[in-house]
Design a protein around this motif. Structure first.
Motif, PDB file in Angstrom:
ATOM      1  N   UNK A  88      -7.621   8.015  -4.834  1.00 22.01           N
ATOM      2  CA  UNK A  88      -6.723   8.282  -3.711  1.00 22.01           C
ATOM      3  C   UNK A  88      -7.154   9.593  -3.072  1.00 22.01           C
ATOM      4  N   UNK A  93      -8.404   5.116   0.425  1.00 21.89           N
ATOM      5  CA  UNK A  93      -8.336   4.470  -0.883  1.00 21.89           C
ATOM      6  C   UNK A  93      -9.728   3.936  -1.177  1.00 21.89           C
ATOM      7  N   UNK A  97      -0.953   0.886  -0.365  1.00 21.30           N
ATOM      8  CA  UNK A  97      -2.399   0.723  -0.504  1.00 21.30           C
ATOM      9  C   UNK A  97      -2.834  -0.415   0.401  1.00 21.30           C
ATOM     10  N   UNK A  98      -3.777  -0.157   1.277  1.00 22.48           N
ATOM     11  CA  UNK A  98      -4.222  -1.163   2.240  1.00 22.48           C
ATOM     12  C   UNK A  98      -5.707  -1.409   2.013  1.00 22.48           C
ATOM     13  N   UNK A 152      -0.191  -3.312  -0.454  1.00 17.12           N
ATOM     14  CA  UNK A 152       0.578  -3.260  -1.699  1.00 17.12           C
ATOM     15  C   UNK A 152       1.483  -2.033  -1.595  1.00 17.12           C
ATOM     16  N   UNK A 169       4.080   0.533  -3.398  1.00 13.38           N
ATOM     17  CA  UNK A 169       4.464   1.044  -4.718  1.00 13.38           C
ATOM     18  C   UNK A 169       5.412   2.215  -4.558  1.00 13.38           C
TER      19      UNK A 169
END
Lengths: 73, 73
Positions: free
Chosen positions: A6, A41, B6-7, B69, B71
């Motif tokens: 990240x 990411x 998260x992509x 996603x 989270x």
């Protein structure tokens, strides 16, 4: 091992993408959104978490303006 | 609540950034790297995970070519 990295803008560094999202969301009807930050990411197969950290230092992150966090995925 | 999104590029969709990283790492002495994917990370304060999913559908992700996603951070 599968690793997830990240990468975020460091605190105090301008985050224009985050600001753009923060301004766009209320216009779409989403109120009360705050502290939006946009980063990168990176997911990859590597030998160890330690190797992934070295990759961050040398290629994946710009450590002058970005922080990174390595996690096992 | 603090949420992390998260992509990632969908499976089968070209990931030129991932390919670029995958080629650059061996040149820096990092062997054995595979399946590199580069995506985006969005972190923000929202009211609920459900609201964050709606934001992904409408603004944060391009669902034609990206998976997301959500989270709790």
């Amino acid at each position: 091992m599968r690793v997830r990295v990240l990468i975020r803008p460091k605190a105090g560094i301008l985050d224009p993408q985050g600001k753009a999202v923060e301004r766009a969301l209320p216009a779409l009807g989403f109120g009360g959104v705050a502290n939006v930050h946009v980063g990168r990411l990176v997911e990859l197969d590597v030998a160890s978490l330690d190797e992934a950290e070295q990759m961050c230092e040398r290629l994946l992150a710009n450590t002058l303006i970005e922080d990174y966090e390595v996690q096992q995925a």
